[in-house]
Design a protein around this motif. Structure first.
Motif, PDB file in Angstrom:
ATOM      1  N   THR A  14       0.844  -1.192   0.000  1.00  0.00           N
ATOM      2  CA  THR A  14       0.000   0.000   0.000  1.00  0.00           C
ATOM      3  C   THR A  14       0.877   1.239   0.000  1.00  0.00           C
ATOM      4  O   THR A  14       2.050   1.199   0.376  1.00  0.00           O
ATOM      5  N   LEU A  15       0.280   2.329  -0.407  1.00  0.00           N
ATOM      6  CA  LEU A  15       0.949   3.626  -0.395  1.00  0.00           C
ATOM      7  C   LEU A  15       0.057   4.567   0.410  1.00  0.00           C
ATOM      8  O   LEU A  15      -0.851   5.191  -0.131  1.00  0.00           O
ATOM      9  N   ARG A  16       0.297   4.603   1.698  1.00  0.00           N
ATOM     10  CA  ARG A  16      -0.569   5.350   2.609  1.00  0.00           C
ATOM     11  C   ARG A  16       0.179   6.530   3.217  1.00  0.00           C
ATOM     12  O   ARG A  16       1.373   6.416   3.532  1.00  0.00           O
ATOM     13  N   PRO A  17      -0.509   7.640   3.435  1.00  0.00           N
ATOM     14  CA  PRO A  17       0.142   8.811   4.025  1.00  0.00           C
ATOM     15  C   PRO A  17       0.548   8.578   5.473  1.00  0.00           C
ATOM     16  O   PRO A  17      -0.109   7.857   6.218  1.00  0.00           O
ATOM     17  N   ASP A  18       1.622   9.219   5.866  1.00  0.00           N
ATOM     18  CA  ASP A  18       2.074   9.221   7.244  1.00  0.00           C
ATOM     19  C   ASP A  18       2.591  10.621   7.541  1.00  0.00           C
ATOM     20  O   ASP A  18       3.571  11.067   6.927  1.00  0.00           O
ATOM     21  N   GLY A  19       1.901  11.302   8.439  1.00  0.00           N
ATOM     22  CA  GLY A  19       2.318  12.657   8.774  1.00  0.00           C
ATOM     23  C   GLY A  19       2.216  13.630   7.614  1.00  0.00           C
ATOM     24  O   GLY A  19       3.019  14.568   7.508  1.00  0.00           O
ATOM     25  N   GLY A  20       1.227  13.418   6.733  1.00  0.00           N
ATOM     26  CA  GLY A  20       1.023  14.343   5.629  1.00  0.00           C
ATOM     27  C   GLY A  20       1.902  14.117   4.419  1.00  0.00           C
ATOM     28  O   GLY A  20       1.927  14.937   3.500  1.00  0.00           O
ATOM     29  N   HIS A  21       2.630  12.995   4.374  1.00  0.00           N
ATOM     30  CA  HIS A  21       3.485  12.667   3.230  1.00  0.00           C
ATOM     31  C   HIS A  21       3.338  11.187   2.889  1.00  0.00           C
ATOM     32  O   HIS A  21       2.929  10.380   3.728  1.00  0.00           O
ATOM     33  N   VAL A  22       3.694  10.850   1.648  1.00  0.00           N
ATOM     34  CA  VAL A  22       3.901   9.451   1.284  1.00  0.00           C
ATOM     35  C   VAL A  22       5.340   9.303   0.813  1.00  0.00           C
ATOM     36  O   VAL A  22       5.929  10.234   0.255  1.00  0.00           O
ATOM     37  N   VAL A  23       5.887   8.141   1.059  1.00  0.00           N
ATOM     38  CA  VAL A  23       7.251   7.837   0.624  1.00  0.00           C
ATOM     39  C   VAL A  23       7.198   7.261  -0.776  1.00  0.00           C
ATOM     40  O   VAL A  23       6.435   6.330  -1.052  1.00  0.00           O
ATOM     41  N   LEU A  24       7.999   7.799  -1.671  1.00  0.00           N
ATOM     42  CA  LEU A  24       8.051   7.316  -3.049  1.00  0.00           C
ATOM     43  C   LEU A  24       8.506   5.859  -3.064  1.00  0.00           C
ATOM     44  O   LEU A  24       9.526   5.516  -2.467  1.00  0.00           O
TER      45      LEU A  24
END
Length: 350
Positions: A328-338
């Protein structure tokens, strides 16, 4: 195989496995577009039925024997194949095939798509949250808005349809901003029209509302120029309903929106989106990529951080889409990791 030597051998459309990605609900995307070359496979999913059908019946055949790395040439070929129908659904179908080919290119090169687009892509991409199915007038809305805003997104966006009285719409916007604890974006979903927009615009405090997205049913240059001249100070956003770069350039130059919110697939794919990002950068208009094509948008924003700001994350719909993908590509702290894996970085679950 060197991507420069690889040519597209096969294009196919697969129906996603409901036992893995379902159970399906109305509106779920149920297909994957798959492209093969040099013993490698690229894929884009999930895809809706109509663009998938257009790829299966027409566009896929046009892509055969084309060089994988020649993205501009493939885009020209696909648009020429569609001719006068190369907008709306046609652009969408071109976009999904284009993204599958970029995924294939990345896998052949053993690089993420963002690294094909830029020598130094950003590792983290800012995102903002949207929840357009939430009724701002419902009793439980305050808790939902507070909880979403509390997850650290850059900001949040909420739907404000034009059926209510102007005073009620302004009150709901004011409440949403208070509950969120920051300026909110408002999506009119094309329902306001000229008269309602001119009625509401003077009542919307810029300290409360970042922008009003798509107040008009059509993203028309003349209509938005007229609206801009009659609604001084109104902060608008638009882009997802556009199909042609020249139309986008004219609107950006004449209307100077607060944000350009086009979709990386609906516009024609990653290849076409690079030109749209360039047009917005030239016009000094910030881009906040639409969230329907979240994964391609993240790669584009990572590759071009000077042009693209926070990407939309649709908090209800995006997790449903990602059920079709492994990881999954889920936000963490207002960002997603590429994703650091080759191509778009996600595998279809089969």
């Amino acid at each position: 195989m060197d991507p420069a030597d690889a040519v597209i051998d096969r294009v196919r459309v697969e129906r996603l496995d409901e036992s893995v990605a379902g159970p399906w609900k109305t509106g779920d995307s149920r297909y994957a577009v798959v492209v093969e070359a040099g013993g490698e496979t690229g894929v884009f999913a999930p895809v809706d039925e109509l663009p998938a059908a257009l790829v299966a019946t027409r566009l896929g055949q046009s892509a055969l024997r084309h060089h994988v790395a020649d993205h501009p040439g493939l885009l020209r070929r696909l648009l020429a194949e569609l001719g006068p129908h190369a907008e709306g659904l046609g652009r969408w179908a071109v976009g999904v095939l284009d993204c599958a080919v970029w995924d294939l290119h990345g896998r052949l090169a053993d690089l993420p798509v963002a690294a094909l687009l830029s020598n130094h892509p950003a590792r983290r991409v800012p995102v903002y949250a949207s929840w357009l199915s939430l009724d701002l007038a419902a009793a439980s809305t305050a808790d939902s808005v507070k909880a979403t805003a509390g997850e650290g997104f850059a900001f949040t966006k909420w739907a404000l349809r034009g059926g209510a009285e102007a005073a009620e719409m302004v009150l709901l916007a004011r409440r949403a901003a208070a509950w969120a604890g920051h300026r909110v974006a408002v999506d009119a979903l094309g329902t306001w029209g000229h008269l309602r927009t001119m009625e509401v615009a003077p009542l919307l405090d810029s300290e409360m509302v970042r922008w009003v997205e798509d107040p008009l049913a059509r993203t028309d240059r003349a209509a938005y120029t007229r609206l801009r001249s009659r609604s001084e100070g109104l902060r608008v956003a638009f882009g997802e309903r556009l199909s042609h770069l020249e139309d986008a350039r004219g609107l950006l130059e004449d209307c100077r929106p607060e944000a350009f919110t086009f979709d990386a697939v609906w516009c024609g794919g990653i290849t076409e989106a690079r030109g749209w990002l360039g047009a917005a950068h030239d016009a000094r208009v910030p881009v906040h990529l639409h969230g329907r094509a979240f994964l391609p948008a993240v790669h584009l924003a990572a590759a071009f951080p000077d042009a693209a700001e926070a990407v939309e994350y649709q908090v209800v719909w995006e997790p449903r889409r990602q059920r079709a993908l492994r990881g999954t590509l889920r936000p963490d702290g207002g960002h997603v990791v590429l994703p650091d894996r080759p191509g778009l970085g996600m595998e279809v679950r089969r």
